[in-house]
Design an enzyme around this catalytic site. Structure first.
Site, PDB file in Angstrom:
ATOM      1  N   SER A 145      10.687  24.831   9.554  1.00 44.74           N
ATOM      2  CA  SER A 145       9.602  24.382  10.416  1.00 44.74           C
ATOM      3  C   SER A 145       9.945  23.035  11.053  1.00 44.74           C
ATOM      4  O   SER A 145      10.964  22.909  11.735  1.00 44.74           O
ATOM      5  CB  SER A 145       8.304  24.341   9.617  1.00 44.74           C
ATOM      6  OG  SER A 145       7.177  24.292  10.451  1.00 44.74           O
ATOM      7  N   GLU A 240       5.220  35.490  12.743  1.00 47.96           N
ATOM      8  CA  GLU A 240       5.042  34.046  12.897  1.00 47.96           C
ATOM      9  C   GLU A 240       4.615  33.680  14.316  1.00 47.96           C
ATOM     10  O   GLU A 240       5.177  34.190  15.293  1.00 47.96           O
ATOM     11  CB  GLU A 240       6.351  33.307  12.622  1.00 47.96           C
ATOM     12  CG  GLU A 240       6.889  33.434  11.223  1.00 47.96           C
ATOM     13  CD  GLU A 240       7.898  32.345  10.921  1.00 47.96           C
ATOM     14  OE1 GLU A 240       7.640  31.186  11.295  1.00 47.96           O
ATOM     15  OE2 GLU A 240       8.927  32.655  10.320  1.00 47.96           O
ATOM     16  N   HIS A 270       5.564  32.603   8.008  1.00 49.41           N
ATOM     17  CA  HIS A 270       6.203  31.316   8.199  1.00 49.41           C
ATOM     18  C   HIS A 270       6.822  30.799   6.892  1.00 49.41           C
ATOM     19  O   HIS A 270       6.149  30.719   5.859  1.00 49.41           O
ATOM     20  CB  HIS A 270       5.162  30.315   8.712  1.00 49.41           C
ATOM     21  CG  HIS A 270       5.725  29.001   9.127  1.00 49.41           C
ATOM     22  ND1 HIS A 270       6.576  28.858  10.201  1.00 49.41           N
ATOM     23  CD2 HIS A 270       5.553  27.747   8.616  1.00 49.41           C
ATOM     24  CE1 HIS A 270       6.897  27.588  10.342  1.00 49.41           C
ATOM     25  NE2 HIS A 270       6.304  26.897   9.386  1.00 49.41           N
TER      26      HIS A 270
END
Length: 298
Positions: A145, A240, A270
């Protein structure tokens, strides 16, 4: 995806949705630490707290790890949450798969420490690691991320400064576009249990000062000159909202003649390798990443 994968993924989704979404930064941080560390690390992992150039870090070593190889890991959490603790299970198992020591980095977080604090810490850790005598060709840098975006910001800076770069990169569900232009932000909004456009907009406002260009390549590496970067593995789930951040990055890296491998994992959410203790697809993703890293850290 087989029936077992579906059952395990549904259990993770249920765990993530078992409590209301937290509101304040301290509450969000506590919740991510809670869900990230719900399953402890393996008993054979050795941990060592340390600092590099004043940045808190944590070494981890699994049996048989090559002490000359290092996996540097930047945790996710939108530059505002996440920690060494929340990602410890993921990082330690990744080190096992790669046959390397790991160095988890506790970089400063927004909004208390907005951009460029996290990047400054990443650069300090990299410099400190090289001063310890590690061969950069034997070092991989990774992140999920926001940690993936930070990884790309680091190597951009190193390339621009003509400094030595790591041997390879591993990016999980990378956040690469802080302008929030990806189509999947809307297309995947009903299936992503973690990341929404509204949440990302809050994170951008916390991370960047007013007026900062959100297309700045050091905060949105999707818009960077990606030439000359190390070989890269990108892993992303098909469920996602950040799917487009990964697929567009892979296309841009390919156009820049970078050796890039993109893996899209059906139905995964995610940063799903976080829950590898109870998610076989998470363990398989880590194993694939470990093979990639071992092949390049020679």
């Amino acid at each position: 995806m087989n029936g077992k994968d579906i059952e395990e993924l549904n259990a993770v989704r249920a765990m993530l949705g078992s409590k209301p979404r937290p509101v304040g930064w301290s509450e969000r941080r506590a919740r991510l630490d809670e869900v990230g560390s719900v399953w402890p690390i393996a008993e054979d992992i050795v941990l060592e707290a340390t600092t590099l150039a004043g940045v808190p870090c944590e070494w981890s070593t699994s049996p048989g790890a090559d002490a000359a190889r290092v996996l540097v890991y930047f945790h996710g959490g939108g530059y505002c949450s996440g920690s060494i603790a929340s990602h410890r299970r993921l990082v330690t198992e990744a080190g096992r798969a790669a046959g390397a020591r790991t160095l988890a980095v506790g970089y400063r977080r927004a909004p208390e420490h907005p951009y460029p604090a996290a990047l400054d810490d990443a650069l300090s850790v990299w410099t400190g690691l090289l001063r310890l005598g590690f061969d950069p060709a034997q070092v991989a840098v990774a992140g999920d991320s926001a940690g993936g975006g930070l990884t790309l910001a680091l190597v951009q800076h190193l390339r621009t400064a003509s400094q030595l770069m790591p041997g390879c990169l591993w990016l999980i569900s990378p956040w690469t576009d802080l302008t929030l232009s990806g189509v999947s932000l809307a297309a995947k909004s009903t299936v992503d249990p973690l990341i929404s456009r509204h949440y990302l907009a809050e994170l951008v406002d916390a991370y960047l000062s007013v007026g900062h260009d959100r297309a700045d390549p050091l905060v949105s590496p999707l818009f960077a000159n990606l030439s000359g970067l190390p070989p890269t593995l990108i892993q992303v789930g098909s469920d996602e909202t950040l799917l487009d951040d990964a697929t567009r990055l892979a296309a841009a890296m390919g156009a820049a003649d970078i050796a890039v491998t993109l893996e899209i994992w059906p139905h995964m959410i995610h940063a799903w390798p976080l829950w590898n203790a109870r998610l076989d697809a998470g363990r398989r993703a880590i194993a694939a990443a470990g093979a990639f890293l071992q092949a390049r850290l020679k």
